[in-house]
Scaffold this motif. Structure first.
Motif, PDB file in Angstrom:
ATOM      1  N   MET A   1     -28.484  -4.703   8.296  1.00 41.92           N
ATOM      2  CA  MET A   1     -29.720  -5.002   8.955  1.00 41.92           C
ATOM      3  C   MET A   1     -29.835  -4.095  10.174  1.00 41.92           C
ATOM      4  SD  MET A   1     -30.619  -8.398  11.114  1.00 41.92           S
ATOM      5  CE  MET A   1     -29.216  -8.118  12.129  1.00 41.92           C
ATOM      6  N   THR A   2     -31.020  -3.618  10.406  1.00 41.46           N
ATOM      7  CA  THR A   2     -31.319  -2.821  11.595  1.00 41.46           C
ATOM      8  C   THR A   2     -32.443  -3.524  12.359  1.00 41.46           C
ATOM      9  OG1 THR A   2     -32.876  -1.475  10.326  1.00 41.46           O
ATOM     10  CG2 THR A   2     -30.640  -0.631  10.517  1.00 41.46           C
ATOM     11  N   PRO A   3     -32.608  -3.236  13.643  1.00 41.57           N
ATOM     12  CA  PRO A   3     -33.664  -3.902  14.400  1.00 41.57           C
ATOM     13  C   PRO A   3     -35.051  -3.724  13.786  1.00 41.57           C
ATOM     14  CG  PRO A   3     -32.174  -2.787  15.902  1.00 41.57           C
ATOM     15  CD  PRO A   3     -31.779  -2.385  14.504  1.00 41.57           C
ATOM     16  N   LEU A   4     -35.352  -2.533  13.309  1.00 40.53           N
ATOM     17  CA  LEU A   4     -36.656  -2.240  12.701  1.00 40.53           C
ATOM     18  C   LEU A   4     -36.471  -1.968  11.212  1.00 40.53           C
ATOM     19  CD1 LEU A   4     -38.002   0.228  15.415  1.00 40.53           C
ATOM     20  CD2 LEU A   4     -38.521  -2.217  15.180  1.00 40.53           C
ATOM     21  N   PRO A   5     -37.491  -2.226  10.396  1.00 38.73           N
ATOM     22  CA  PRO A   5     -37.373  -1.908   8.966  1.00 38.73           C
ATOM     23  C   PRO A   5     -37.164  -0.408   8.760  1.00 38.73           C
ATOM     24  CG  PRO A   5     -39.333  -3.239   9.404  1.00 38.73           C
ATOM     25  CD  PRO A   5     -38.779  -2.826  10.739  1.00 38.73           C
ATOM     26  N   GLN A   6     -36.429  -0.077   7.698  1.00 35.32           N
ATOM     27  CA  GLN A   6     -36.294   1.327   7.330  1.00 35.32           C
ATOM     28  C   GLN A   6     -36.037   1.433   5.831  1.00 35.32           C
ATOM     29  OE1 GLN A   6     -33.173   2.603  10.013  1.00 35.32           O
ATOM     30  NE2 GLN A   6     -31.646   2.450   8.411  1.00 35.32           N
ATOM     31  N   VAL A   7     -36.393   2.576   5.266  1.00 31.27           N
ATOM     32  CA  VAL A   7     -36.356   2.756   3.818  1.00 31.27           C
ATOM     33  C   VAL A   7     -35.002   3.197   3.287  1.00 31.27           C
ATOM     34  CG1 VAL A   7     -38.825   3.201   3.622  1.00 31.27           C
ATOM     35  CG2 VAL A   7     -37.254   5.103   3.976  1.00 31.27           C
ATOM     36  N   GLY A   8     -34.103   3.649   4.116  1.00 28.51           N
ATOM     37  CA  GLY A   8     -32.819   4.133   3.625  1.00 28.51           C
ATOM     38  C   GLY A   8     -32.910   5.572   3.174  1.00 28.51           C
ATOM     39  N   ASN A   9     -31.908   6.001   2.419  1.00 24.23           N
ATOM     40  CA  ASN A   9     -31.847   7.377   1.946  1.00 24.23           C
ATOM     41  C   ASN A   9     -32.688   7.555   0.684  1.00 24.23           C
ATOM     42  OD1 ASN A   9     -30.075   8.279   3.961  1.00 24.23           O
ATOM     43  ND2 ASN A   9     -28.329   7.444   2.863  1.00 24.23           N
ATOM     44  N   PRO A  10     -33.090   8.795   0.386  1.00 26.43           N
ATOM     45  CA  PRO A  10     -33.859   9.047  -0.834  1.00 26.43           C
ATOM     46  C   PRO A  10     -33.022   8.722  -2.084  1.00 26.43           C
ATOM     47  CG  PRO A  10     -33.659  11.059   0.497  1.00 26.43           C
ATOM     48  CD  PRO A  10     -32.861   9.993   1.163  1.00 26.43           C
ATOM     49  N   ARG A  11     -33.700   8.342  -3.155  1.00 24.89           N
ATOM     50  CA  ARG A  11     -33.024   8.067  -4.427  1.00 24.89           C
ATOM     51  C   ARG A  11     -32.709   9.364  -5.148  1.00 24.89           C
ATOM     52  NH1 ARG A  11     -34.850   2.474  -6.687  1.00 24.89           N
ATOM     53  NH2 ARG A  11     -35.454   1.469  -4.772  1.00 24.89           N
ATOM     54  N   PRO A  12     -31.670   9.438  -5.940  1.00 23.27           N
ATOM     55  CA  PRO A  12     -30.691   8.398  -6.197  1.00 23.27           C
ATOM     56  C   PRO A  12     -29.728   8.265  -5.032  1.00 23.27           C
ATOM     57  CG  PRO A  12     -30.061  10.368  -7.381  1.00 23.27           C
ATOM     58  CD  PRO A  12     -31.382  10.660  -6.704  1.00 23.27           C
ATOM     59  N   ARG A  13     -29.245   7.056  -4.799  1.00 28.49           N
ATOM     60  CA  ARG A  13     -28.351   6.826  -3.665  1.00 28.49           C
ATOM     61  C   ARG A  13     -27.125   6.011  -4.034  1.00 28.49           C
ATOM     62  NH1 ARG A  13     -33.343   3.974  -0.652  1.00 28.49           N
ATOM     63  NH2 ARG A  13     -33.583   2.214  -2.029  1.00 28.49           N
ATOM     64  N   LEU A  14     -26.956   5.723  -5.316  1.00 27.77           N
ATOM     65  CA  LEU A  14     -25.761   5.051  -5.805  1.00 27.77           C
ATOM     66  C   LEU A  14     -25.267   5.824  -7.019  1.00 27.77           C
ATOM     67  CD1 LEU A  14     -24.001   2.514  -5.313  1.00 27.77           C
ATOM     68  CD2 LEU A  14     -25.357   1.388  -7.070  1.00 27.77           C
ATOM     69  N   PHE A  15     -24.008   6.224  -6.983  1.00 25.22           N
ATOM     70  CA  PHE A  15     -23.454   7.088  -8.022  1.00 25.22           C
ATOM     71  C   PHE A  15     -22.203   6.447  -8.610  1.00 25.22           C
ATOM     72  CE2 PHE A  15     -25.533   9.507  -4.734  1.00 25.22           C
ATOM     73  CZ  PHE A  15     -26.418  10.290  -5.453  1.00 25.22           C
TER      74      PHE A  15
END
Length: 70
Positions: A1-15
């Motif tokens: 969790m971060t104080p403000l919303p965020q989208v994370g890294n671009p996909r793909p992001r799980l390998f």
């Protein structure tokens, strides 16, 4: 969790690493922000169990303005 919303890294992001039976996680803290998480946790107040939360600062990308470029 971060104080403000965020989208994370671009996909793909799980390998998936089939040969090594592992994964690489580059999710980047995609989340709805602290306020949304607080509401979800409050809705669980009468439930038993353990809840784990990862906390990190909001990543705010640097944006170069024309005045900063000289």
């Amino acid at each position: 969790m971060t104080p403000l919303p965020q989208v994370g890294n671009p996909r793909p992001r799980l390998f998936r690493l089939d040969r090594d039976e592992g994964v690489i996680n580059r999710m980047g803290f995609n989340n709805d922000g602290a306020e949304a998480v607080l509401k979800r946790l409050a809705s669980r107040a009468n439930l038993s169990g353990i809840v784990g939360v990862n906390v990190a600062p909001t990543r705010i990308p640097r944006i170069a303005s024309p005045t900063m470029c000289g």
